[in-house]
Design an enzyme around this catalytic site. Structure first.
Site, mmCIF file in Angstrom:
data_model
loop_
_atom_site.group_PDB
_atom_site.id
_atom_site.type_symbol
_atom_site.label_atom_id
_atom_site.label_comp_id
_atom_site.label_asym_id
_atom_site.label_seq_id
_atom_site.Cartn_x
_atom_site.Cartn_y
_atom_site.Cartn_z
ATOM 1 N N ASP A 1 34.949 49.097 41.897
ATOM 2 C CA ASP A 1 34.707 47.727 41.446
ATOM 3 C C ASP A 1 34.604 46.751 42.615
ATOM 4 O OD1 ASP A 1 35.100 48.901 39.010
ATOM 5 O OD2 ASP A 1 36.805 47.653 38.410
ATOM 6 N N HIS B 1 38.405 50.313 44.382
ATOM 7 C CA HIS B 1 37.680 49.072 44.675
ATOM 8 C C HIS B 1 37.016 49.172 46.036
ATOM 9 C CE1 HIS B 1 40.574 47.866 41.603
ATOM 10 N NE2 HIS B 1 39.769 46.863 41.321
ATOM 11 N N HIS C 1 32.954 37.581 39.080
ATOM 12 C CA HIS C 1 34.258 38.220 38.867
ATOM 13 C C HIS C 1 35.165 37.359 37.974
ATOM 14 C CE1 HIS C 1 37.964 40.518 40.044
ATOM 15 N NE2 HIS C 1 37.082 41.503 40.065
#
Length: 207
Positions: A33, A175, A88
């Site tokens: 992510d 991430h 985000h």
């Protein structure tokens, strides 16, 4: 506070979301992510190549606009691409219309049915709005959260998180962000080596 292993009760409360994949095969679905960004995303791509692995990258639209060459490399390498909103946004703190518009802004660039809500926070009304806007949408959550974003978590503990809780069909969250880099660059190659030796393969989420 976060849970490394998603509890079954949460999965039952949100059955319309994807939490794991086929659990009969020895497959792991690695997801990343917050990218793409320089250095971190490129480093991860190089590790994945070493294991002939495919993964899924849930991209922030703004980062795709800032780093188009890295995004193109993701696509060229055969990884799946997912929408992670343009800025985000945290669903619990964002109204439905703003959330939907932010999703659509990224959808115009990525055109993918895969979507993951940032922070894993999304309201029921937002889910319905996304489904109405894009009927083929697949809202992907996870069953293992590595904790690589936690700056207080030692890399060794992060590695233990994923090794202890990952099982066939697991969707594992990492991430490709600067905040997570110290942990993900330590954990990913070590975990992949152990999993590979145990007979696991690494697949991208189907689009």
């Amino acid at each position: 506070m976060y849970l490394v292993k998603t509890p079954w009760l949460l999965k039952r409360l949100y059955p319309e979301l994807i939490w794991n994949v086929n659990q009969t095969n020895r497959c792991i679905y690695l997801t990343f992510d917050d990218g793409p960004i320089p250095i971190v995303t490129t480093h991860i791509l190089n590790i994945l190549k070493q294991y002939n692995a495919k993964a899924t990258f849930f991209c922030i639209g703004d980062n795709v606009s800032k780093h188009p060459d890295i995004f193109k490399q993701l696509v060229k390498d055969g990884h799946s691409i997912g929408n992670h909103t343009y800025n985000h946004l945290k669903g619990w703190k964002t109204d439905k219309e703003t959330y939907l518009n932010n999703f659509l802004q990224t959808d115009k660039v990525l055109d993918t049915p895969l979507f993951r809500p940032p922070y894993g926070r999304i309201k029921k009304q937002q889910i319905k709005a996304l489904q109405a806007a894009r009927p083929d949408i697949k809202i992907v959550m996870w069953d293992v959260l590595s904790g690589d974003f936690d700056i207080n978590l030692k890399p060794e503990a992060c590695l233990n998180n994923v090794l202890k809780h990952t099982e066939p069909g697991s969707i594992v969250v990492f991430h490709d962000s600067l905040k997570a880099f110290d942990r993900v660059k330590y954990v990913l190659p070590r975990a992949m080596e152990i999993w590979s030796n145990a007979g696991y393969e690494f697949y991208a989420l189907p689009v």
